[in-house]
Each structure stands twice: as C-alpha cells, then as structure tokens.
Design a protein around this motif. Sequence first.
Motif, PDB file in Angstrom:
ATOM      1  N   GLY A 150       0.774  -1.227   0.000  1.00 56.21           N
ATOM      2  CA  GLY A 150       0.000   0.000   0.000  1.00 56.21           C
ATOM      3  C   GLY A 150       0.808   1.281   0.000  1.00 56.21           C
ATOM      4  N   LYS A 151       1.899   1.321   0.740  1.00 59.83           N
ATOM      5  CA  LYS A 151       2.596   2.599   0.900  1.00 59.83           C
ATOM      6  C   LYS A 151       3.300   3.055  -0.373  1.00 59.83           C
ATOM      7  N   LEU A 152       3.762   2.111  -1.191  1.00 64.18           N
ATOM      8  CA  LEU A 152       4.377   2.526  -2.458  1.00 64.18           C
ATOM      9  C   LEU A 152       3.330   2.912  -3.495  1.00 64.18           C
ATOM     10  N   ILE A 153       2.083   2.493  -3.292  1.00 65.49           N
ATOM     11  CA  ILE A 153       1.013   2.951  -4.168  1.00 65.49           C
ATOM     12  C   ILE A 153       0.422   4.263  -3.645  1.00 65.49           C
ATOM     13  N   ALA A 154       0.512   4.479  -2.343  1.00 63.03           N
ATOM     14  CA  ALA A 154       0.067   5.757  -1.778  1.00 63.03           C
ATOM     15  C   ALA A 154       1.058   6.876  -2.090  1.00 63.03           C
ATOM     16  N   PHE A 155       2.350   6.535  -2.225  1.00 63.38           N
ATOM     17  CA  PHE A 155       3.358   7.569  -2.452  1.00 63.38           C
ATOM     18  C   PHE A 155       3.075   8.448  -3.670  1.00 63.38           C
ATOM     19  N   PRO A 156       2.647   7.922  -4.816  1.00 65.52           N
ATOM     20  CA  PRO A 156       2.375   8.805  -5.955  1.00 65.52           C
ATOM     21  C   PRO A 156       1.371   9.910  -5.642  1.00 65.52           C
ATOM     22  N   GLY A 169      -4.605   6.787  -2.133  1.00 62.33           N
ATOM     23  CA  GLY A 169      -3.583   5.838  -2.556  1.00 62.33           C
ATOM     24  C   GLY A 169      -3.550   4.592  -1.691  1.00 62.33           C
ATOM     25  N   GLU A 170      -3.769   4.772  -0.395  1.00 64.32           N
ATOM     26  CA  GLU A 170      -3.789   3.619   0.519  1.00 64.32           C
ATOM     27  C   GLU A 170      -4.960   2.690   0.191  1.00 64.32           C
ATOM     28  N   LEU A 171      -6.113   3.272  -0.113  1.00 68.72           N
ATOM     29  CA  LEU A 171      -7.276   2.459  -0.491  1.00 68.72           C
ATOM     30  C   LEU A 171      -7.016   1.704  -1.793  1.00 68.72           C
ATOM     31  N   ILE A 172      -6.441   2.398  -2.770  1.00 69.69           N
ATOM     32  CA  ILE A 172      -6.127   1.746  -4.042  1.00 69.69           C
ATOM     33  C   ILE A 172      -5.093   0.641  -3.823  1.00 69.69           C
ATOM     34  N   GLY A 173      -4.113   0.900  -2.945  1.00 67.12           N
ATOM     35  CA  GLY A 173      -3.113  -0.122  -2.641  1.00 67.12           C
ATOM     36  C   GLY A 173      -3.718  -1.354  -2.001  1.00 67.12           C
ATOM     37  N   LEU A 174      -4.684  -1.147  -1.104  1.00 67.63           N
ATOM     38  CA  LEU A 174      -5.368  -2.276  -0.474  1.00 67.63           C
ATOM     39  C   LEU A 174      -6.129  -3.087  -1.517  1.00 67.63           C
ATOM     40  N   ALA A 211     -12.509   4.657  -2.480  1.00 66.36           N
ATOM     41  CA  ALA A 211     -11.530   5.517  -3.148  1.00 66.36           C
ATOM     42  C   ALA A 211     -12.230   6.511  -4.068  1.00 66.36           C
ATOM     43  N   ASN A 212     -13.208   6.038  -4.809  1.00 69.47           N
ATOM     44  CA  ASN A 212     -13.957   6.927  -5.709  1.00 69.47           C
ATOM     45  C   ASN A 212     -14.696   8.015  -4.943  1.00 69.47           C
ATOM     46  N   GLU A 227     -10.820   6.189 -13.774  1.00 73.42           N
ATOM     47  CA  GLU A 227     -10.616   5.136 -14.786  1.00 73.42           C
ATOM     48  C   GLU A 227      -9.604   4.101 -14.305  1.00 73.42           C
ATOM     49  N   ILE A 228      -8.533   4.564 -13.671  1.00 75.95           N
ATOM     50  CA  ILE A 228      -7.534   3.637 -13.129  1.00 75.95           C
ATOM     51  C   ILE A 228      -8.135   2.802 -12.018  1.00 75.95           C
ATOM     52  N   VAL A 229      -8.891   3.455 -11.149  1.00 73.01           N
ATOM     53  CA  VAL A 229      -9.568   2.733 -10.070  1.00 73.01           C
ATOM     54  C   VAL A 229     -10.468   1.642 -10.651  1.00 73.01           C
ATOM     55  N   GLU A 230     -11.252   1.993 -11.649  1.00 74.37           N
ATOM     56  CA  GLU A 230     -12.180   1.029 -12.231  1.00 74.37           C
ATOM     57  C   GLU A 230     -11.463  -0.128 -12.931  1.00 74.37           C
ATOM     58  N   SER A 231     -10.262   0.134 -13.419  1.00 78.60           N
ATOM     59  CA  SER A 231      -9.499  -0.943 -14.086  1.00 78.60           C
ATOM     60  C   SER A 231      -9.095  -2.032 -13.104  1.00 78.60           C
ATOM     61  N   LEU A 232      -9.125  -1.741 -11.818  1.00 80.16           N
ATOM     62  CA  LEU A 232      -8.763  -2.717 -10.787  1.00 80.16           C
ATOM     63  C   LEU A 232      -9.966  -3.508 -10.287  1.00 80.16           C
ATOM     64  N   ARG A 233     -11.149  -3.101 -10.698  1.00 75.74           N
ATOM     65  CA  ARG A 233     -12.354  -3.755 -10.225  1.00 75.74           C
ATOM     66  C   ARG A 233     -12.421  -5.187 -10.764  1.00 75.74           C
TER      67      ARG A 233
END
Length: 291
Positions: free
Chosen positions: A176-182, A204-209, A262-263, A282-288
Amino acid sequence: MNKQEKLAMVESALEEFYGDQQFALSLREAVLYSIHAGGKRIRPYLLLEVLEALKVPITLAHAQVAAALEMIHTGSLIHDDLPAMDDDDYRRGRLTNHKKFGEALAILAGDALFLDPYALIAQADLSSQAKVDLIASLSLASGSMGMVAGQVLDMEGEGKHLNLEELQTIHANKTGKLIAFPFQAAGIISGLDARLQEDLKYIGELIGLAFQVRDDVLDVTASFEEIGKTPQKDLQAEKSTYPALLGLDEAIVFCNHTLDRANAKLEEISRLVNFDKGPIVEIVESLRINA
C-alpha cells in the motif's frame, strides 16, 4: 499528454540515469534486465496522472521522481523473488533476476535500485524543500516503516492464521505505501496543504489495499500466462490471503467496496480543489474484479 507519452518520459528518465554511468557492466546489465522486464508501471503512471489531474504541467523533473519510485518497486521485486524470500523462477513472464544472473548479483542489483532513486530525485529541477519532502516520504514508504517492514511481517505470517486487521497491516506496508506515495508526492509537488496531501495519500492507501486483494484473487484464479508469474505461490507458502480469510466471493466484494471508497474520496477532493478526477477514476475502475 496521453499514457504512452507519460510512460515514455519515465523510460527516458531511467535510461538517462543509467545510460552514461561508468560502473560495473554486469551490475548495469542486471539492473536494466529487471527495469526493462515490462510491467504496468502503475506507480509512476499514477504520480503523473495525479499531477495532471491537479493541473500541473508534466516536466522532466516529475518523470524523474516517477522513475525513482519505479526503481524502488523493481528492486523490491528482485529481492522478493530470491530463494530466501518467495523463491520464484519467473517474473513478468521471464526468468527472475537471480535465475538469470545468480543470487549475489541479483541482491546487489536490488541494492542499487534501492539507493539510486534518491540521487535521481536530488538531481530533479524542483525546490529544495520539495526534494527533501519527496526523499523523506519515499524513504518512509520503502524502508523499515513501509515496504520492507511489510515484507518481514508477511514472512513471519506464513503458516499462521491471521485475522483481517493483521492481514491489512501487512499489506498496508508491503504494497500500500508505495502505491500511496504517488498521491502524496503529487500533493507535495503541487504545493497542496498538509490536509489535502493526507487526503490524497488516503486514496492511494485504499487503491493499494484493493490492488493487493485483487492480486490475491488472481493468484488463485489466473494462469501463468495471465499474470506472468507462477500462480498459487501464496497457497503453497501457506500465506494468509484475502480469499483464504474471506472466501473468494467475499474477497472480490471487499476489493470492489474498497474501490468504491476511493472513488468517494476522489469526488470529495474534486469539490475542494481544481482536480479532474476522471482519469484517476478510470484507473480505479481498471482494478475492479468482475466489473
């Protein structure tokens, strides 16, 4: 600027950093082998996308920060694949670094990719304060308070039945933390106040999770061709995973619910500052999963 143009800037920053360096040729070959192994480049891409969403024109300096982040991530993959860790023969569809170059050189290539990024950020054409803040944030996300700590907790959790809180603690650090960093880095570069930087970091933390839950699901359901590495490695190592803890269907629901959160936070930020949330959504949805 489209995705290909952004990623081309990151690749250029990586090539420029290593291209003319006079150091051991075998080390350079091993480093570039893993850098050029492909992958989605989601972390550097996120950084540049969030900057653009904040109406910040993308520059070489921003690409250098994004490239530094990708170096850390690539180094972590080299070390994760070692026999003493995950012991994997393939990464991104081809031999892992230690299978190609031997364990000793793979360890050193990973070491180089952990140390070089800070020189790259220091060279970037940004304010001194921004560079200090970026270096500090990347270090905290990567080291004993971030990714490395998460890897240790992950190893110590093998063969144990962890609860959801313990599992989330592992992956909040390991992934999570390396995805939250951006998100945090974009806030630093764009000069947002501390509260908004924290809000971005939380997204970023939510997306990382969600990213980790999705990875756990794919480890169970996908083939080698689909994920580019040996599937069901976590199962063989008796690691606690979200599908093992929640069941496959509930893990998918948990992943998608995390993306919903996240959204919602993206929508909230878009009301506070001039922020184009569309590309990030769009990036968030690509992970769904099963969307």
